[in-house]
Design a protein around this motif. Structure first.
Motif, PDB file in Angstrom:
ATOM      1  N   SER A   1       0.856  -1.189   0.000  1.00  0.00           N
ATOM      2  CA  SER A   1       0.000   0.000   0.000  1.00  0.00           C
ATOM      3  C   SER A   1       0.890   1.236   0.000  1.00  0.00           C
ATOM      4  O   SER A   1       1.939   1.254   0.658  1.00  0.00           O
ATOM      5  N   HIS A   2       0.491   2.271  -0.748  1.00  0.00           N
ATOM      6  CA  HIS A   2       1.302   3.478  -0.870  1.00  0.00           C
ATOM      7  C   HIS A   2       0.439   4.644  -1.344  1.00  0.00           C
ATOM      8  O   HIS A   2      -0.699   4.451  -1.759  1.00  0.00           O
ATOM      9  N   LEU A   3       0.994   5.842  -1.268  1.00  0.00           N
ATOM     10  CA  LEU A   3       0.319   7.031  -1.785  1.00  0.00           C
ATOM     11  C   LEU A   3       0.696   7.204  -3.247  1.00  0.00           C
ATOM     12  O   LEU A   3       1.852   7.023  -3.624  1.00  0.00           O
ATOM     13  N   MET A   4      -0.284   7.567  -4.054  1.00  0.00           N
ATOM     14  CA  MET A   4      -0.041   7.814  -5.483  1.00  0.00           C
ATOM     15  C   MET A   4      -0.454   9.253  -5.775  1.00  0.00           C
ATOM     16  O   MET A   4      -1.612   9.631  -5.582  1.00  0.00           O
ATOM     17  N   PHE A   5       0.505  10.054  -6.205  1.00  0.00           N
ATOM     18  CA  PHE A   5       0.268  11.444  -6.580  1.00  0.00           C
ATOM     19  C   PHE A   5       0.121  11.488  -8.093  1.00  0.00           C
ATOM     20  O   PHE A   5       0.981  10.978  -8.817  1.00  0.00           O
ATOM     21  N   GLU A   6      -0.969  12.102  -8.566  1.00  0.00           N
ATOM     22  CA  GLU A   6      -1.217  12.208  -9.998  1.00  0.00           C
ATOM     23  C   GLU A   6      -1.536  13.654 -10.355  1.00  0.00           C
ATOM     24  O   GLU A   6      -1.928  14.443  -9.499  1.00  0.00           O
ATOM     25  N   LYS A   7      -1.384  13.974 -11.629  1.00  0.00           N
ATOM     26  CA  LYS A   7      -1.631  15.341 -12.120  1.00  0.00           C
ATOM     27  C   LYS A   7      -0.842  16.351 -11.285  1.00  0.00           C
ATOM     28  O   LYS A   7      -1.401  17.309 -10.740  1.00  0.00           O
ATOM     29  N   LEU A   8       0.472  16.118 -11.186  1.00  0.00           N
ATOM     30  CA  LEU A   8       1.326  16.976 -10.371  1.00  0.00           C
ATOM     31  C   LEU A   8       1.254  18.430 -10.818  1.00  0.00           C
ATOM     32  O   LEU A   8       1.273  18.718 -12.014  1.00  0.00           O
ATOM     33  N   THR A   9       1.179  19.336  -9.858  1.00  0.00           N
ATOM     34  CA  THR A   9       1.184  20.768 -10.162  1.00  0.00           C
ATOM     35  C   THR A   9       2.610  21.255 -10.407  1.00  0.00           C
ATOM     36  O   THR A   9       2.817  22.305 -10.992  1.00  0.00           O
ATOM     37  N   ARG A  10       3.578  20.477  -9.931  1.00  0.00           N
ATOM     38  CA  ARG A  10       4.997  20.746 -10.152  1.00  0.00           C
ATOM     39  C   ARG A  10       5.756  19.449  -9.897  1.00  0.00           C
ATOM     40  O   ARG A  10       5.214  18.521  -9.307  1.00  0.00           O
ATOM     41  N   ARG A  11       6.977  19.402 -10.336  1.00  0.00           N
ATOM     42  CA  ARG A  11       7.806  18.207 -10.127  1.00  0.00           C
ATOM     43  C   ARG A  11       8.800  18.501  -9.000  1.00  0.00           C
ATOM     44  O   ARG A  11       9.762  19.240  -9.205  1.00  0.00           O
ATOM     45  N   PRO A  12       8.559  17.948  -7.806  1.00  0.00           N
ATOM     46  CA  PRO A  12       9.438  18.268  -6.670  1.00  0.00           C
ATOM     47  C   PRO A  12      10.848  17.721  -6.873  1.00  0.00           C
ATOM     48  O   PRO A  12      11.046  16.673  -7.483  1.00  0.00           O
ATOM     49  N   LYS A  13      11.810  18.480  -6.359  1.00  0.00           N
ATOM     50  CA  LYS A  13      13.221  18.119  -6.503  1.00  0.00           C
ATOM     51  C   LYS A  13      13.740  17.500  -5.206  1.00  0.00           C
ATOM     52  O   LYS A  13      13.207  17.759  -4.121  1.00  0.00           O
ATOM     53  N   GLU A  14      14.771  16.711  -5.337  1.00  0.00           N
ATOM     54  CA  GLU A  14      15.421  16.106  -4.192  1.00  0.00           C
ATOM     55  C   GLU A  14      15.790  17.190  -3.176  1.00  0.00           C
ATOM     56  O   GLU A  14      16.280  18.251  -3.548  1.00  0.00           O
ATOM     57  N   GLY A  15      15.495  16.933  -1.898  1.00  0.00           N
ATOM     58  CA  GLY A  15      15.776  17.898  -0.838  1.00  0.00           C
ATOM     59  C   GLY A  15      14.567  18.731  -0.443  1.00  0.00           C
ATOM     60  O   GLY A  15      14.530  19.296   0.643  1.00  0.00           O
ATOM     61  N   GLU A  16      13.579  18.846  -1.324  1.00  0.00           N
ATOM     62  CA  GLU A  16      12.346  19.571  -0.979  1.00  0.00           C
ATOM     63  C   GLU A  16      11.471  18.697  -0.077  1.00  0.00           C
ATOM     64  O   GLU A  16      11.745  17.505   0.108  1.00  0.00           O
ATOM     65  N   LYS A  17      10.410  19.302   0.438  1.00  0.00           N
ATOM     66  CA  LYS A  17       9.427  18.558   1.226  1.00  0.00           C
ATOM     67  C   LYS A  17       8.053  18.755   0.609  1.00  0.00           C
ATOM     68  O   LYS A  17       7.723  19.846   0.151  1.00  0.00           O
ATOM     69  N   VAL A  18       7.267  17.687   0.594  1.00  0.00           N
ATOM     70  CA  VAL A  18       5.909  17.721   0.067  1.00  0.00           C
ATOM     71  C   VAL A  18       4.954  17.566   1.246  1.00  0.00           C
ATOM     72  O   VAL A  18       5.078  16.632   2.044  1.00  0.00           O
ATOM     73  N   SER A  19       4.018  18.490   1.375  1.00  0.00           N
ATOM     74  CA  SER A  19       3.036  18.441   2.464  1.00  0.00           C
ATOM     75  C   SER A  19       1.824  17.622   2.057  1.00  0.00           C
ATOM     76  O   SER A  19       1.339  17.743   0.935  1.00  0.00           O
ATOM     77  N   VAL A  20       1.350  16.810   2.983  1.00  0.00           N
ATOM     78  CA  VAL A  20       0.112  16.050   2.784  1.00  0.00           C
ATOM     79  C   VAL A  20      -0.742  16.194   4.026  1.00  0.00           C
ATOM     80  O   VAL A  20      -0.247  16.474   5.116  1.00  0.00           O
ATOM     81  N   GLU A  21      -2.032  16.008   3.842  1.00  0.00           N
ATOM     82  CA  GLU A  21      -2.961  15.959   4.961  1.00  0.00           C
ATOM     83  C   GLU A  21      -3.707  14.636   4.863  1.00  0.00           C
ATOM     84  O   GLU A  21      -4.338  14.346   3.841  1.00  0.00           O
ATOM     85  N   LEU A  22      -3.599  13.838   5.909  1.00  0.00           N
ATOM     86  CA  LEU A  22      -4.225  12.519   5.962  1.00  0.00           C
ATOM     87  C   LEU A  22      -5.569  12.660   6.658  1.00  0.00           C
ATOM     88  O   LEU A  22      -5.667  13.285   7.717  1.00  0.00           O
ATOM     89  N   HIS A  23      -6.599  12.060   6.069  1.00  0.00           N
ATOM     90  CA  HIS A  23      -7.960  12.161   6.607  1.00  0.00           C
ATOM     91  C   HIS A  23      -8.420  10.775   7.064  1.00  0.00           C
ATOM     92  O   HIS A  23      -8.152   9.771   6.392  1.00  0.00           O
ATOM     93  N   PHE A  24      -9.151  10.757   8.181  1.00  0.00           N
ATOM     94  CA  PHE A  24      -9.539   9.501   8.816  1.00  0.00           C
ATOM     95  C   PHE A  24     -11.040   9.434   9.050  1.00  0.00           C
ATOM     96  O   PHE A  24     -11.724  10.461   9.077  1.00  0.00           O
ATOM     97  N   ALA A  25     -11.532   8.227   9.251  1.00  0.00           N
ATOM     98  CA  ALA A  25     -12.961   8.016   9.475  1.00  0.00           C
ATOM     99  C   ALA A  25     -13.414   8.643  10.791  1.00  0.00           C
ATOM    100  O   ALA A  25     -14.533   9.157  10.875  1.00  0.00           O
ATOM    101  N   HIS A  26     -12.568   8.635  11.821  1.00  0.00           N
ATOM    102  CA  HIS A  26     -13.007   9.086  13.143  1.00  0.00           C
ATOM    103  C   HIS A  26     -12.152  10.199  13.729  1.00  0.00           C
ATOM    104  O   HIS A  26     -12.653  11.013  14.492  1.00  0.00           O
ATOM    105  N   SER A  27     -10.884  10.238  13.404  1.00  0.00           N
ATOM    106  CA  SER A  27      -9.976  11.239  13.969  1.00  0.00           C
ATOM    107  C   SER A  27      -9.890  12.457  13.065  1.00  0.00           C
ATOM    108  O   SER A  27     -10.238  12.390  11.885  1.00  0.00           O
TER     109      SER A  27
END
Length: 151
Positions: free
Chosen positions: A105-131
Motif C-alpha cells: 500500500s502506498h500514496l499515489m500522486f497524480e496530475k502533479l502541479t509541479r515536479r518536486p526536486k530532491e531535498g524539498e518537502k511535500v506536504s500532505v494531509e491525511l484524513h480519517f474516518a473518526h480522527s
C-alpha cells in the motif's frame, strides 16, 4: 440497623473506586502519528509515489480514508499479486501500525502541479474516518532511495 448501612455503603464505594483501577485503555481514542515519511524524486512530470508509517497509540482503531496535497491529486493504492489498484479505506489498528511502503500500500500522486526536486518537502494531509486530519511532510529523496529501517 443504622450500623449495617455504613459497612455496605463503604464496601459499595470501595468497589466503585477500585472498578476504575486496572481498567484498560481499549476505549481510548485513536492517537495517530506519522514516521518514516518520504517521496522518491519523481521520474515523471505527472506522477509520484509516497511512503510513510502511521502509528496508532490509542485503544480505538481508525481508517485512513483519503489524502490531500497541493502537489496534485492523491489516492491510496495497494499492490496485490504484482497489480496496483486504488484501495478503499485502510485500517489503522488500535495499538498498531499501517505501513505504506514500496511494493505494498502506498500514496499515489497524480496530475502533479509541479515536479518536486530532491531535498524539498511535500506536504500532505491525511484524513480519517473518526480522527481529525494529520499533516505530514514527505522529504523528497533520490529516485532509487530505499530506507534501511522504518518500512
Amino acid at each position: 440497623m443504622r450500623r449495617a448501612a455504613v459497612p455496605v455503603a463503604a464496601a459499595l464505594g470501595a468497589a466503585l473506586l477500585l472498578g476504575g483501577c486496572g481498567a484498560d485503555d481499549s476505549a481510548s481514542p485513536a492517537q495517530l502519528s506519522v514516521s518514516a515519511a518520504y517521496m522518491p524524486r519523481p521520474v515523471s512530470d505527472s506522477m509520484a509515489a509516497g511512503f510513510l508509517t502511521l502509528t496508532n497509540e490509542g485503544g480505538t482503531k481508525d481508517e485512513l480514508t483519503s489524502v490531500t496535497s497541493d502537489l496534485g491529486e492523491v489516492t491510496v493504492h495497494e499492490t496485490t499479486g504484482g497489480v496496483m489498484k486504488e484501495a478503499g479505506p485502510l485500517a489503522v489498528p488500535a495499538h498498531g501500525r499501517l505501513v505504506l511502503e514500496s511494493g505494498g500500500s502506498h500514496l499515489m500522486f497524480e496530475k502533479l502541479t509541479r515536479r518536486p526536486k530532491e531535498g524539498e518537502k511535500v506536504s500532505v494531509e491525511l484524513h480519517f474516518a473518526h480522527s481529525g486530519p494529520v499533516r505530514a511532510e514527505l522529504p523528497v529523496k533520490p529516485a532509487t532511495y530505499r530506507p534501511a529501517t522504518g518500512h
